[in-house]
Scaffold this active site. Structure first.
Site, PDB file in Angstrom:
ATOM      1  N   ASP A 231       5.230 -10.179  -0.558  1.00  9.57           N
ATOM      2  CA  ASP A 231       4.025  -9.255  -0.776  1.00  9.57           C
ATOM      3  C   ASP A 231       3.874  -8.351  -1.738  1.00  9.57           C
ATOM      4  OD1 ASP A 231       1.579  -7.770   0.457  1.00  9.57           O
ATOM      5  OD2 ASP A 231       3.253  -5.774  -0.102  1.00  9.57           O
TER       6      ASP A 231
ATOM      7  N   ASP B 281       1.146  -6.162  -3.500  1.00 10.17           N
ATOM      8  CA  ASP B 281       0.996  -4.206  -3.358  1.00 10.17           C
ATOM      9  C   ASP B 281       2.242  -3.370  -2.488  1.00 10.17           C
ATOM     10  OD1 ASP B 281      -0.984  -4.487  -5.632  1.00 10.17           O
ATOM     11  OD2 ASP B 281      -2.717  -3.899  -3.821  1.00 10.17           O
TER      12      ASP B 281
END
Length: 274
Positions: free
Chosen positions: A23, A25
């Site tokens: 991922d 953020d």
């Protein structure tokens, strides 16, 4: 299977891992900000050891500013797989530029209906605030994203907004009733995403496996929202090995463990590629 980053047997994990996905953020970087130098060096080195993917709900321009613009020259771009907007787009380096392998865009009518529904229900539910940071409803082509405080809201404000996720889930349910042909789900701390049906990080992981020839079970995915309902959880539901982190500092420690165990690449040898 999902475990916290510090509970995995890294020797066993590395033994059959053929690709590591992340991922973006709050996993590789703080929200909307570039990776910090400590992460840049480790991420760049990891691309020299094993194929690496980034699967994020954000649009491609954020992948550029948060990752590509700060990568070290030694990074092997051919070993990097980019899947923005929750995997609705897939880009690879062709030796000269980043080229699009596929893109599952919404049509104009779908995008318009999604934006209208998000605004109407956000206003009805008291989530259309007067002061926001940046764009509130963002058209990402393959995904429409509503951010309660705007796309550029500070992390502290986003984290404090809806710790139980109840407000986002209520908004997502209301919008989903308007859009039976689309998938609506709570995304990050303050966002609700609308995309094509079946589009989430499980879809992205399966597409990545199909495009690379790597089995889903041989993919590790690292994310900060690995609990049920979190937008990283579907990657593990698809069969990837889920590594839960709470912040980029956890990710750095996990990657350090991988780098200690993955063989180094030497100039006279081709890098391991998918």
């Amino acid at each position: 299977m999902i475990k916290p980053w510090n509970e995995w047997d890294l020797d066993a994990l590395v033994a059959h891992t053929r690709l590591v996905g992340f991922d973006l953020d709050n996993t590789l970087a703080n929200s909307k900000l570039p990776m910090k130098p400590q992460m840049v060096s480790r991420f760049s080195e990891l691309t020299r050891r094993i194929p690496v993917a980034v699967i994020t709900g954000g649009r491609y321009s954020l992948v550029v500013s948060q990752i590509l613009d700060v990568l070290q020259d030694r990074a092997i771009l051919e070993n990097l797989h980019l899947m923005p907007t929750s995997g609705t787009r897939y880009l690879r380096w062709n030796g000269h530029e980043w080229s699009c392998v596929f893109s599952h865009d919404l049509d104009a009518d779908q995008r318009a209906r999604a934006a209208a529904s998000l605004e109407r229900h956000a206003r009805e539910q008291g989530l259309w605030f007067e002061h926001v940071w940046g764009e509130r409803i963002e058209d990402r082509g393959s995904q429409i994203t509503f951010s309660v405080f705007g796309q550029q809201a500070p992390l502290e404000a986003k984290q404090a907004f809806d710790p139980t996720g109840e407000l986002k889930e209520r908004l997502a349910r209301a919008v989903a009733d308007d859009l039976p042909d689309l998938k609506v789900h709570a995304g990050g701390y303050t966002s609700v995403d609308v995309a094509g049906r079946g589009i989430d990080k499980a879809f992205a992981i399966r597409e990545l496996a199909a495009c690379t020839g790597i089995q889903v079970a041989d993919i590790v995915f690292v994310g900060d929202r690995m609990t049920p309902g979190g937008n990283d959880y579907p990657a593990a539901e698809a069969g990837a090995m889920g590594v839960a982190v709470s912040c980029p500092a956890d990710t750095i420690r996990f990657v350090d463990g991988l780098l200690e165990r993955l063989p180094e690449w030497h100039p006279e040898q081709p890098p391991r590629q998918a």
